[in-house]
Design a protein around this motif. Structure first.
Motif, short mmCIF file in Angstrom:
data_model
loop_
_atom_site.label_atom_id
_atom_site.label_comp_id
_atom_site.label_asym_id
_atom_site.label_seq_id
_atom_site.Cartn_x
_atom_site.Cartn_y
_atom_site.Cartn_z
N LEU A 51 -0.36 1.24 25.87
CA LEU A 51 0.55 1.09 24.73
C LEU A 51 0.90 -0.38 24.53
N GLY A 52 0.78 -1.18 25.61
CA GLY A 52 1.03 -2.61 25.50
C GLY A 52 0.05 -3.32 24.59
N VAL A 53 -1.18 -2.79 24.49
CA VAL A 53 -2.16 -3.38 23.57
C VAL A 53 -1.71 -3.19 22.12
N VAL A 54 -1.19 -2.00 21.82
CA VAL A 54 -0.68 -1.73 20.47
C VAL A 54 0.47 -2.68 20.16
N ASP A 55 1.36 -2.86 21.13
CA ASP A 55 2.50 -3.77 20.93
C ASP A 55 2.02 -5.20 20.72
N ALA A 56 0.99 -5.61 21.47
CA ALA A 56 0.47 -6.97 21.34
C ALA A 56 -0.09 -7.21 19.94
N VAL A 57 -0.81 -6.23 19.41
CA VAL A 57 -1.34 -6.36 18.05
C VAL A 57 -0.20 -6.45 17.04
N ALA A 58 0.82 -5.63 17.22
CA ALA A 58 1.95 -5.62 16.29
C ALA A 58 2.72 -6.94 16.32
#
Length: 569
Positions: free
Chosen positions: A392-399
Motif C-alpha cells: 500500500l506504500g507504493v500507492v501512497d508514493a504515487v499519490a
C-alpha cells in the motif's frame, strides 16, 4: 523455493558469476564507533540520504570524503594483498577481505571493522570476465567472402582502420527486451558498427532479441534466422547473434539447430555483447548463458526516443508461477543500486520487487519517491507490480509524488482462488481487490491495467466466471489477454488436466469482448475534459498529427508539428 525464500546473492555468488569476478568497485564511510555506523545504516536503509551525500557530510576518511566515499576498484584475486596494497591506508586489507567475503552484490551496504575504525561499505559495481564464463567453440572454416576465420568481424573490432559495418536488430516481446535492445545497440555503436539505414541492403551483423513467453516462440526464431543463415551458407559475410530468452532457453542446442549462428547470449549479457563479439571475431562460436552478476553499462544505451526511456530497476524474478518461464530465462532477482538508477535518470534528463535482494533491504516506494523528485523529471511510470508484493506504500508514493503518473499495471491472471493457488501466484482474489480499493481511495481517477490467462490447466467454467466477475468489479482500463500455452521447463506444462484448445479460444473471445467494453467505458469518462498530454512522436498514419500520452497512459492524437511539440506537455 520462491520469493523471499530465494537468496539471489548466494545463487550468483556460488556460480560462474562469482568465480569469474575480477574486481569490485567500492565506496565507504568511516566511523569512530559502531553506534554511529549503525545509525547511519538506518538512515541509508530508509532512503533518508544517499550514500554519496552522507559520505561527504560525516565520513572520518579525509582521503575519500570529498569524493563521496569512493574507494575505487579492488581486485578480487589478491591472496597476498600486493595488488591492492595502495589502498591499505584508506581501506585496510582486513576490511577488504571482510567486505568481499560478505557480498559482491552491487547495491549492498555492509558494516566491517578495521584498524581505522568502522566502515560502511557499498558495492557500487562489479567487473566479470564474461568471455571466460561463455562456452566457446572454434568455428570450422566456411566459404565466406573475407576468407578469414572470424568472418566479417575479423580485424574490425578495435582496429584503427575500422570497416564500415552495419547492423540490424529485431526485438520480440516485452518492455524488458526493449530496454535490453537499447543496451545492445549502445554496445554495437561503441564498436563503430552503425544501424543499417538502407533497406535495399543486407546488414553485416544481424541481432535477434528473442522472447519465449508465448507458444511457438522457438519456431518463430528459427523461421526468422532462416534467410540470414542461407546468406552465410551462400558465401555472404554476415555475423548472426541470437539474444534474449529463447537464447537462454536453447543455449548450445541453438548452435546445433542453426550452425550458422555466431553468438548465443542470455538477457544478462545484453550490455556485454561487445566483449563476446571479440571471441566471434577470433573465429569462434560463443554461447553465454551462465548466471552472472549484472554489471552497470560500460556504454550508453541507444535510446529509441528523446522523450521517454526504459530504466531497469531490477533484473530477473524469484517467483515460480506454474505457467511462467521468466525465472528460467532471466534468472534470479538482482536489484540495481538506487544510486545507479538515479544517475541514469539524471543523465536522461540532461539529454532530454525492487530491493529485497539487497543488504540492507530497500523499499520500492522509497525508490519511487527518490527518482520522482529528481529535478527536471516531468513524468515517471513503472511496470510491473506483482500483487504479492504490491504494498500500500507504493500507492501512497504515487499519490504523493507529483511526477509519478496515476497509472498502475498489476497482473491478476485469474479471478479464481483455486486457479491462483494452482498457478502458485502467492496472492488471492481478495488481496488483489484490496489493492484496487486502496488505489481507488487514494487516486480515484487512476488507470489500472492488468494481464490475465484463460484456459489454465484445471480451469472450470465457474473459475472462468470468477475471472469475469473480478473484471466487472474492477473495470480495467486495459487488459492483456492470453490463452494458456505450455512453456518448456514449467510445471504446468506437464499436468494432465489441460484444457481443450477450442474451449480456450471461446473463453479468450468472451473475455476480449468484456475487455473492450470496459476500455470504452473508462475512456468515455474523459470526454469533455482538458488533460495534459506529453507529446512523444508523429502519428505515422497522419503526419500532420502528433501522438502523446496522458498521465493515465492513454494515447492521444492531435494536430501539431512534431518538431515543435516533441517532449512538450
Amino acid at each position: 523455493m520462491r520469493g523471499t525464500e530465494v537468496d539471489s546473492r548466494k545463487i550468483i555468488a556460488t556460480g560462474a558469476g562469482r568465480l569469474h569476478l575480477s574486481a569490485i568497485r567500492l565506496s565507504h564511510i568511516l566511523f569512530a564507533s559502531d553506534d554511529l555506523a549503525q545509525e547511519a545504516l538506518h538512515e541509508l536503509r530508509n532512503a533518508v540520504v544517499s550514500f554519496e551525500d552522507l559520505a561527504g557530510q560525516i565520513s572520518a576518511c579525509t582521503e575519500t570524503r570529498g569524493k563521496g566515499g569512493t574507494i575505487g576498484w579492488i581486485e578480487i584475486n589478491d591472496e597476498d594483498g600486493a595488488k591492492n596494497e595502495h589502498l591499505d591506508m584508506i581501506f585496510p586489507r582486513e576490511a577488504r577481505e571482510q567486505a568481499v567475503q560478505i557480498t559482491t552484490k552491487p547495491g549492498d551496504i555492509v558494516l566491517v571493522q578495521s584498524s581505522r575504525g568502522f566502515h560502511l561499505v557499498q558495492v557500487v559495481d562489479v567487473m566479470a570476465d564474461v568471455r571466460k564464463m561463455a562456452y566457446v567453440k572454434q568455428r570450422r572454416r566456411t566459404k565466406v567472402n573475407s576468407k578469414t576465420q572470424g568472418g566479417i568481424l575479423a580485424g574490425a573490432l578495435g582496429s584503427a582502420k575500422h570497416k564500415d559495418l552495419t547492423y540490424k536488430l529485431e526485438t520480440m516481446g516485452c518492455q524488458m527486451n526493449l530496454a535490453d535492445s537499447e543496451r545492445i545497440e549502445g554496445q554495437l555503436q561503441s564498436l563503430g558498427i552503425r544501424p543499417l539505414d538502407d533497406s535495399s541492403k543486407d546488414p553485416d551483423v544481424v541481432v535477434l532479441n528473442t522472447c519465449s513467453i508465448r507458444e511457438h516462440a522457438e519456431s518463430k526464431v528459427y523461421s526468422y534466422l532462416g534467410p540470414h543463415a542461407k546468406r552465410k551458407r551462400d558465401g555472404e559475410d554476415v555475423a548472426i547473434v541470437v539474444a534474449g530468452c529463447v537464447a537462454q532457453q536453447e543455449g548450445e542446442a541453438l548452435l546445433r539447430r542453426v550452425p550458422e549462428v555466431d553468438l548465443v547470449m542470455g538477457p544478462q549479457y545484453a550490455n556485454r555483447i561487445a566483449d563476446l563479439l571479440e571471441d566471434v571475431a577470433n573465429g569462434n562460436q560463443v554461447v553465454a548463458t551462465e548466471a552472472s552478476h549484472i554489471m552497470e553499462d560500460s556504454s550508453k544505451p541507444r535510446r529509441q526516443s528523446t522523450v521517454a526511456a526504459w530504466v531497469n530497476v531490477i533484473y530477473g524474478c524469484n517467483e515460480r508461477c506454474a505457467f511462467c518461464i521468466v525465472p528460467t530465462t532471466r534468472g534470479v532477482e538482482q536489484s540495481r543500486p538506487l544510486e545507479s538508477i538515479v544517475e541514469e535518470v539524471e543523465d536522461l534528463i540532461g539529454q532530454g520487487a525492487y530491493g529485497r535482494d539487497m543488504i540492507p533491504k530497500r523499499k520500492f516506494s522509497d525508490l519511487l519517491r527518490t527518482v520522482g523528485n529528481i529535478l527536471g523529471l516531468r513524468r515517471l511510470r513503472f511496470v510491473t507490480s506483482h500483487p504479492r508484493y504490491m504494498s500500500l506504500g507504493v500507492v501512497d508514493a504515487v499519490a504523493e509524488t507529483p511526477a509519478a503518473c496515476e497509472s498502475f499495471h498489476i497482473p491478476f491472471q485469474s479471478g479464481s482462488n483455486d486457479i491462483l493457488a494452482s498457478m502458485g501466484r502467492g496472492h488471492t482474489r481478495e488481496k488483489y481487490l484490496h489493492i484496487v480499493d486502496r488505489i481507488r481511495t487514494r487516486l480515484p481517477d487512476a488507470s489500472i491495467s492488468a494481464d490475465v490467462i484463460v484456459g489454465f490447466p484445471g480451469e472450470t467454467e465457474q473459475d472462468f466466471q470468477d475471472t469475469l466477475s473480478l473484471m466487472e468489479e474492477v473495470k480495467f482500463d486495459t487488459v492483456n489477454t492470453a490463452a494458456y500455452s505450455p512453456r518448456p521447463n514449467t510445471p504446468a506444462a506437464t499436468w494432465e488436466n489441460q484444457i481443450d484448445e477450442k474451449v480456450k479460444q471461446v473463453r479468450l473471445q468472451r473475455i476480449n469482448v468484456l475487455v473492450k467494453e470496459h476500455a470504452q467505458e473508462r475512456r468515455a469518462r474523459m470526454l469533455g475534459r482538458t488533460v495534459e498530454v506529453l507529446v512523444e512522436e508523429r502519428n505515422v498514419r497522419l503526419p500532420t498529427q502528433v501522438m502523446g500520452r496522458t498521465t493515465h497512459g492513454y494515447i492521444v492524437y492531435c494536430e501539431g508539428d512534431i518538431d515543435e511539440l516533441r517532449g512538450e506537455i
